[in-house]
Design a protein around this motif. Structure first.
Motif, short mmCIF file in Angstrom:
data_model
loop_
_atom_site.label_atom_id
_atom_site.label_comp_id
_atom_site.label_asym_id
_atom_site.label_seq_id
_atom_site.Cartn_x
_atom_site.Cartn_y
_atom_site.Cartn_z
N ALA A 116 -8.45 110.68 -15.64
CA ALA A 116 -7.24 110.98 -16.43
C ALA A 116 -7.42 112.30 -17.19
O ALA A 116 -6.54 113.15 -17.20
N ARG A 117 -8.61 112.48 -17.80
CA ARG A 117 -8.86 113.71 -18.56
C ARG A 117 -8.92 114.91 -17.62
O ARG A 117 -8.39 115.98 -17.95
N ALA A 118 -9.53 114.74 -16.44
CA ALA A 118 -9.63 115.86 -15.49
C ALA A 118 -8.24 116.28 -15.02
O ALA A 118 -7.93 117.48 -14.95
N LEU A 119 -7.38 115.30 -14.74
CA LEU A 119 -6.01 115.63 -14.31
C LEU A 119 -5.25 116.31 -15.45
O LEU A 119 -4.50 117.27 -15.24
N ALA A 120 -5.47 115.80 -16.67
CA ALA A 120 -4.79 116.40 -17.83
C ALA A 120 -5.22 117.85 -18.02
O ALA A 120 -4.41 118.72 -18.36
N GLU A 121 -6.52 118.13 -17.80
CA GLU A 121 -7.02 119.52 -17.88
C GLU A 121 -6.31 120.37 -16.84
O GLU A 121 -5.79 121.44 -17.15
N ALA A 149 1.01 109.50 -11.47
CA ALA A 149 1.25 109.14 -10.06
C ALA A 149 -0.01 109.32 -9.21
O ALA A 149 -0.12 108.72 -8.15
N LEU A 150 -0.95 110.16 -9.68
CA LEU A 150 -2.15 110.44 -8.88
C LEU A 150 -3.32 109.51 -9.20
O LEU A 150 -4.33 109.50 -8.49
N MET A 151 -3.19 108.74 -10.27
CA MET A 151 -4.34 108.01 -10.81
C MET A 151 -4.99 107.04 -9.83
O MET A 151 -6.20 106.86 -9.84
N ILE A 157 2.45 109.94 -1.90
CA ILE A 157 2.96 110.43 -3.19
C ILE A 157 4.43 110.79 -2.97
O ILE A 157 4.75 111.59 -2.08
N LEU A 158 5.31 110.16 -3.76
CA LEU A 158 6.74 110.44 -3.66
C LEU A 158 7.17 111.10 -4.96
O LEU A 158 7.02 110.51 -6.04
N ASN A 180 -2.86 120.09 -3.36
CA ASN A 180 -4.33 119.99 -3.31
C ASN A 180 -4.79 118.56 -3.44
O ASN A 180 -5.67 118.10 -2.70
N GLN A 181 -4.18 117.85 -4.40
CA GLN A 181 -4.60 116.46 -4.62
C GLN A 181 -4.30 115.60 -3.40
O GLN A 181 -5.10 114.77 -3.00
N SER A 182 -3.11 115.81 -2.80
CA SER A 182 -2.78 114.96 -1.66
C SER A 182 -3.71 115.27 -0.50
O SER A 182 -4.10 114.37 0.25
N GLU A 183 -4.08 116.55 -0.35
CA GLU A 183 -5.06 116.87 0.71
C GLU A 183 -6.41 116.22 0.42
O GLU A 183 -7.02 115.61 1.29
#
Ligand SMILES: Nc1ncnc2c1ncn2[C@@H]1O[C@H](COP(=O)(O)OP(=O)(O)OP(=O)(O)O)[C@@H](O)[C@H]1O
Length: 208
Positions: A116-121, A149-151, A157-158, A180-183
């Motif tokens: 969560a913190r990494a995504l927030a960064e 949505a990525l957690m 991912i919609l 990038n995340q979806s890849e």
């Protein structure tokens, strides 16, 4: 992979939709474009089984999810689909961090604060994690809902207009992060939008 075949839906006899067939492979991004009222949100909600199609099917991988019960569909959504809603729905009594962690909780998974913190960064709202969501701007709230949505590392991912309240810099940041995340996690990314800025960034496109 997510795909839809022969999808039809109606809100009323006067408001009927027949959608084009769609396929989005793992690690691919697909843009669904269309003017206001063309049924973009409706299609996304059908793909997430938040609405039930009148006819046709929605497949995740090789599994047809259309016959699932309400409870089974909710379980598939919790574990396999990350949804970025047009208007984020937050739990107002929880902090931003707790809202981002909610999908872990709902899927009965370990609440991964580091992720969560990494995504927030990456999405630029790390300094707001202990605030309440109503204290954030619309653009910040949109980025929080993307992190949420990525957690669960979803298979699909919609995203419904994920860049509509964002300036050009944040629009770039958000679409790059989503791609990038979806890849990275091997997900299919489907974005519905009328944001013309995304046309140059996502090659696969369907027009409603
Ligand atoms: N719950 C509902 N009951 C009846 N009609 C609805 C309902 N939800 C949406 N509609 C109608 O269906 C059509 C498609 O709506 P939808 O929200 O899917 O369009 P959209 O392409 O996402 O539009 P926008 O870009 O403005 O968000 C619109 O004409 C809308 O008024």
């Amino acid at each position: 992979m997510i795909s839809c075949q022969n999808l039809t839906f109606s809100y009323s006899p006067q408001k009927r939709f027949t959608f084009p067939d769609i396929t989005c492979a793992d690690r691919e991004a697909l843009l669904i474009l269309g003017q206001s009222g063309r049924g973009k949100t409706t299609l996304l909600h059908l793909m997430a089984l938040l609405l039930r199609p009148e006819g046709g099917s929605v497949m995740i991988g090789d599994k047809d999810i259309t016959p699932l019960s309400v409870a089974e569909a909710a379980a598939v959504r919790a574990s396999q689909i990350g949804i970025v809603y047009q208007k984020p729905h937050f739990v107002s009594s929880l902090s931003v961090l707790e809202n981002v962690l909610l999908p872990n909780y709902l899927a009965q998974k370990f609440q991964d604060k580091n992720r969560a913190r990494a995504l927030a960064e990456e999405l630029g709202f790390a300094e707001h994690l202990s605030k309440k969501t109503h204290q954030l701007s619309q653009g910040e709230q949109q980025r929080v809902s993307i992190a949420r949505a990525l957690m669960n590392n979803p298979a699909v991912i919609l995203a419904d207009e994920p860049t509509s309240s964002l300036d050009d810099d944040n629009c770039d940041k958000v679409i790059t992060l989503l791609k990038n995340q979806s890849e990275q996690i091997g997900a299919s990314l489907v974005v519905v939008t009328h944001d013309q800025r995304l046309k140059d960034v996502v090659a696969n496109q369907v027009k409603l």
